[in-house]
Design a protein around this motif. Structure first.
Motif, mmCIF file in Angstrom:
data_model
loop_
_atom_site.group_PDB
_atom_site.id
_atom_site.type_symbol
_atom_site.label_atom_id
_atom_site.label_comp_id
_atom_site.label_asym_id
_atom_site.label_seq_id
_atom_site.Cartn_x
_atom_site.Cartn_y
_atom_site.Cartn_z
ATOM 1 N N VAL A 1 0.831 -1.206 0.000
ATOM 2 C CA VAL A 1 0.000 0.000 0.000
ATOM 3 C C VAL A 1 0.865 1.254 0.000
ATOM 4 C CG1 VAL A 1 -1.780 1.271 1.269
ATOM 5 C CG2 VAL A 1 -1.833 -1.231 1.192
ATOM 6 N N ILE A 2 1.924 1.259 0.797
ATOM 7 C CA ILE A 2 2.807 2.417 0.917
ATOM 8 C C ILE A 2 4.003 2.207 0.001
ATOM 9 C CG2 ILE A 2 4.138 3.839 2.498
ATOM 10 C CD1 ILE A 2 1.130 3.873 2.992
ATOM 11 N N GLU A 3 4.038 2.933 -1.095
ATOM 12 C CA GLU A 3 5.069 2.751 -2.117
ATOM 13 C C GLU A 3 6.325 3.538 -1.770
ATOM 14 O OE1 GLU A 3 5.064 0.931 -4.818
ATOM 15 O OE2 GLU A 3 3.000 0.208 -4.870
ATOM 16 N N GLY A 4 7.473 2.873 -1.846
ATOM 17 C CA GLY A 4 8.758 3.546 -1.782
ATOM 18 C C GLY A 4 9.127 4.144 -0.444
ATOM 19 N N LYS A 5 8.567 3.638 0.661
ATOM 20 C CA LYS A 5 8.883 4.177 1.988
ATOM 21 C C LYS A 5 9.246 3.043 2.953
ATOM 22 C CE LYS A 5 8.105 8.472 0.960
ATOM 23 N NZ LYS A 5 9.178 9.492 1.016
ATOM 24 N N PRO A 6 10.279 2.250 2.641
ATOM 25 C CA PRO A 6 10.604 1.118 3.516
ATOM 26 C C PRO A 6 11.056 1.541 4.905
ATOM 27 C CG PRO A 6 12.334 1.466 1.883
ATOM 28 C CD PRO A 6 11.183 2.339 1.482
ATOM 29 N N GLU A 7 11.741 2.688 5.024
ATOM 30 C CA GLU A 7 12.209 3.123 6.341
ATOM 31 C C GLU A 7 11.048 3.542 7.224
ATOM 32 O OE1 GLU A 7 11.725 6.611 3.751
ATOM 33 O OE2 GLU A 7 12.739 4.687 3.494
ATOM 34 N N VAL A 8 9.993 4.101 6.641
ATOM 35 C CA VAL A 8 8.812 4.497 7.408
ATOM 36 C C VAL A 8 8.071 3.255 7.907
ATOM 37 C CG1 VAL A 8 6.601 5.704 7.307
ATOM 38 C CG2 VAL A 8 8.599 6.672 6.179
ATOM 39 N N PRO B 1 -5.816 -0.249 -2.770
ATOM 40 C CA PRO B 1 -5.220 -1.541 -2.403
ATOM 41 C C PRO B 1 -5.627 -2.016 -1.023
ATOM 42 C CG PRO B 1 -3.587 0.212 -2.298
ATOM 43 C CD PRO B 1 -4.813 0.813 -2.913
ATOM 44 N N LEU B 2 -6.163 -1.132 -0.194
ATOM 45 C CA LEU B 2 -6.618 -1.538 1.131
ATOM 46 C C LEU B 2 -7.772 -2.538 1.042
ATOM 47 C CD1 LEU B 2 -6.543 1.812 3.154
ATOM 48 C CD2 LEU B 2 -5.147 -0.212 3.566
ATOM 49 N N GLU B 3 -8.555 -2.446 -0.034
ATOM 50 C CA GLU B 3 -9.719 -3.321 -0.155
ATOM 51 C C GLU B 3 -9.315 -4.785 -0.297
ATOM 52 O OE1 GLU B 3 -12.201 -1.935 -3.283
ATOM 53 O OE2 GLU B 3 -12.481 0.065 -2.422
ATOM 54 N N ASP B 4 -8.159 -5.035 -0.898
ATOM 55 C CA ASP B 4 -7.706 -6.408 -1.109
ATOM 56 C C ASP B 4 -6.699 -6.862 -0.062
ATOM 57 O OD1 ASP B 4 -9.259 -6.544 -3.426
ATOM 58 O OD2 ASP B 4 -7.646 -5.692 -4.648
ATOM 59 N N LEU B 5 -6.395 -5.998 0.921
ATOM 60 C CA LEU B 5 -5.392 -6.338 1.922
ATOM 61 C C LEU B 5 -5.981 -7.302 2.952
ATOM 62 C CD1 LEU B 5 -2.460 -5.355 2.133
ATOM 63 C CD2 LEU B 5 -3.187 -3.807 3.951
ATOM 64 N N GLU B 6 -5.329 -8.433 3.102
ATOM 65 C CA GLU B 6 -5.778 -9.447 4.046
ATOM 66 C C GLU B 6 -4.789 -9.552 5.207
ATOM 67 O OE1 GLU B 6 -8.538 -11.125 3.980
ATOM 68 O OE2 GLU B 6 -9.234 -10.423 2.007
ATOM 69 N N PRO B 7 -5.269 -9.918 6.402
ATOM 70 C CA PRO B 7 -4.344 -10.071 7.542
ATOM 71 C C PRO B 7 -3.318 -11.162 7.268
ATOM 72 C CG PRO B 7 -6.637 -9.985 8.283
ATOM 73 C CD PRO B 7 -6.675 -10.111 6.793
ATOM 74 N N VAL B 8 -2.080 -10.884 7.612
ATOM 75 C CA VAL B 8 -0.992 -11.858 7.424
ATOM 76 C C VAL B 8 -0.403 -12.284 8.759
ATOM 77 C CG1 VAL B 8 -0.404 -11.015 5.126
ATOM 78 C CG2 VAL B 8 0.685 -9.978 7.119
ATOM 79 N N ARG C 1 4.164 4.257 -9.887
ATOM 80 C CA ARG C 1 3.613 2.958 -9.494
ATOM 81 C C ARG C 1 2.321 3.128 -8.717
ATOM 82 N NH1 ARG C 1 9.073 1.925 -8.171
ATOM 83 N NH2 ARG C 1 8.570 2.159 -5.943
ATOM 84 N N MET C 2 2.264 4.185 -7.907
ATOM 85 C CA MET C 2 1.056 4.449 -7.138
ATOM 86 C C MET C 2 -0.128 4.724 -8.060
ATOM 87 S SD MET C 2 0.233 7.598 -4.570
ATOM 88 C CE MET C 2 -0.017 8.640 -6.006
ATOM 89 N N LEU C 3 0.112 5.429 -9.165
ATOM 90 C CA LEU C 3 -0.965 5.699 -10.110
ATOM 91 C C LEU C 3 -1.501 4.411 -10.723
ATOM 92 C CD1 LEU C 3 0.429 8.854 -11.954
ATOM 93 C CD2 LEU C 3 -1.296 8.770 -10.157
ATOM 94 N N ASP C 4 -0.606 3.458 -10.976
ATOM 95 C CA ASP C 4 -1.040 2.182 -11.534
ATOM 96 C C ASP C 4 -1.828 1.362 -10.523
ATOM 97 O OD1 ASP C 4 0.195 2.792 -13.916
ATOM 98 O OD2 ASP C 4 2.089 1.834 -13.350
ATOM 99 N N VAL C 5 -1.335 1.341 -9.267
ATOM 100 C CA VAL C 5 -1.950 0.484 -8.245
ATOM 101 C C VAL C 5 -3.199 1.120 -7.670
ATOM 102 C CG1 VAL C 5 -1.584 -0.618 -6.014
ATOM 103 C CG2 VAL C 5 0.268 -0.568 -7.694
ATOM 104 N N HIS C 6 -3.143 2.416 -7.388
ATOM 105 C CA HIS C 6 -4.249 3.088 -6.713
ATOM 106 C C HIS C 6 -5.226 3.741 -7.683
ATOM 107 C CE1 HIS C 6 -2.193 3.345 -2.578
ATOM 108 N NE2 HIS C 6 -1.347 2.712 -3.378
ATOM 109 N N GLY C 7 -4.903 3.727 -8.974
ATOM 110 C CA GLY C 7 -5.733 4.468 -9.918
ATOM 111 C C GLY C 7 -7.146 3.939 -10.025
ATOM 112 N N ALA C 8 -7.319 2.624 -10.058
ATOM 113 C CA ALA C 8 -8.645 2.047 -10.252
ATOM 114 C C ALA C 8 -9.348 1.719 -8.939
ATOM 115 C CB ALA C 8 -8.533 0.784 -11.114
ATOM 116 N N VAL C 9 -8.607 1.156 -7.987
ATOM 117 C CA VAL C 9 -9.214 0.728 -6.728
ATOM 118 C C VAL C 9 -8.177 0.866 -5.617
ATOM 119 C CG1 VAL C 9 -8.548 -1.677 -7.051
ATOM 120 C CG2 VAL C 9 -10.514 -1.134 -5.610
#
Length: 346
Positions: A27-34, A201-208, A191-199
């Motif tokens: 969900v959070i693109e390009g922020k591994p340190e955060v 990503p939180l909607e498909d996020l499942e507990p791991v 990449r965020m525009l591609d992933v978040h543009g249509a829907v």
């Protein structure tokens, strides 16, 4: 209690952290340190303050972390008309049972997302003080324990001043760390525009991971060894903030405790059973800066609390080789090499 002598358990727990990290980074693109800092605060039994301008993903980060773990989650939208009882709960008279019944508020969850926390009135903000520090809520003289694990992830906008109430020092001191998400890189934003543009990503996020897994992780972090040399190094860093000429308020003893807990969690995330000065150095700005109050002169000159912490890191002596040998010789393992110079960026 899980310890680092149980290698199989350590491997399982490390895998759990990796699954949560990958889930949040979907969900959070390009922020591994955060993302890593957020997990560090979670395992250190702390609370996280996300402070940044609108639209950079503060609430998205909090939601992604909450949805990646199978636990109870509550979201609180802080507004000027929010009441303390909306957060903590209230006792209501039950005419049939002829007694008061406690109705828990939104704080009774394992992960609590507080959106725009600085929009609530000081009276409502103060309702969080007991829960942040003591992990309990007291209503009408009766104390109620909060679930475990328990973490508050609060967001605020530091730029907008209209209709906001600055967090008091007592409340800022209860947050283990503060993080700024920042703007993404050009590649990450594409990449965020591609992933978040249509829907979303939180909607498909499942507990791991399950809440029980996080409890085991927290127990493992408590077992991380912190030598006398590393503890003294952390105390010297915090003590230096109390006498620095550019600060009118230094860090509290609670800040020292939070810094060590975060360092232990950072060591566990790195697969180590002992904390190093590296862990303290990497977390010093995130853990200490938001607790410090610069003097009027330093503010007028544009000097920030972050810059003061970096200066203190440069001038505080890292434990010597002899101290390392005394600290780790009794553990029956090779003495780790401490950095001869401060980390990059210092």
């Amino acid at each position: 209690m899980t310890t680092y002598d149980d290698r199989a358990s350590l491997s399982d727990l490390t895998a759990t952290v990796e699954r949560v990290r990958r889930s949040v980074e979907e969900v959070i693109e390009g922020k591994p340190e955060v993302v890593r800092l957020s997990l560090t605060v979670l395992l250190a039994e702390g609370h996280l303050l996300i402070e940044d301008v609108p639209g950079v993903g503060k609430t998205m980060l909090a939601k992604a972390l909450a949805r990646s773990i199978d636990c109870s989650v509550r979201r609180i939208q802080f507004t000027p008309d929010l009441l303390p009882s909306d957060i903590t709960g209230v006792s209501i008279w039950d005419p049939q049972r002829r007694e008061f019944e406690f109705k828990p508020g939104a704080i009774f969850a394992q992960i609590v997302i507080g959106d725009e926390i600085n929009r609530a009135s000081p009276k409502t903000q103060s309702a969080l003080l007991e829960s942040l520090e003591e992990r309990q809520v007291t209503i009408d003289g009766q104390s109620y324990e909060l679930p475990s694990p328990f973490m508050v992830v609060a967001t605020q906008n530091p730029v907008e001043m209209e209709g906001t109430y600055p967090l008091p020092e007592a409340q800022r001191d209860r947050f283990m760390a503060r993080v700024s998400v920042g703007y993404p890189s050009i590649e990450a934003e594409l990449r965020m525009l591609d992933v978040h543009g249509a829907v979303s990503p939180l909607e498909d996020l499942e507990p791991v991971a399950h809440a029980h897994d996080i409890v085991k992780l927290i127990e493992a972090v408590r077992e991380v060894h912190v030598s006398e040399a590393v503890r003294r190094y952390a105390v010297e860093l915090v003590s230096a903030t109390r006498t620095h000429p550019d600060l009118r308020l230094g860090a509290s003893p609670r800040a020292t405790l939070h810094l060590l807990r975060a360092a232990k969690a950072s060591a566990a995330l790195a697969g180590r059973e002992y904390a190093l000065p590296d862990d303290v150095q990497e977390l010093a700005v995130a853990v200490l800066a938001h607790r410090l109050l610069p003097t009027t002169e330093s503010q007028m000159s544009g000097r920030t609390a972050e810059q003061v912490v970096l200066e203190i890191l440069r001038h505080t002596v890292v434990p010597s080789t002899a101290q390392r040998e005394r600290a780790f010789g009794g553990l029956g393992r090779a003495v780790p090499a401490y950095p001869q110079q401060p980390p990059r960026g210092l």
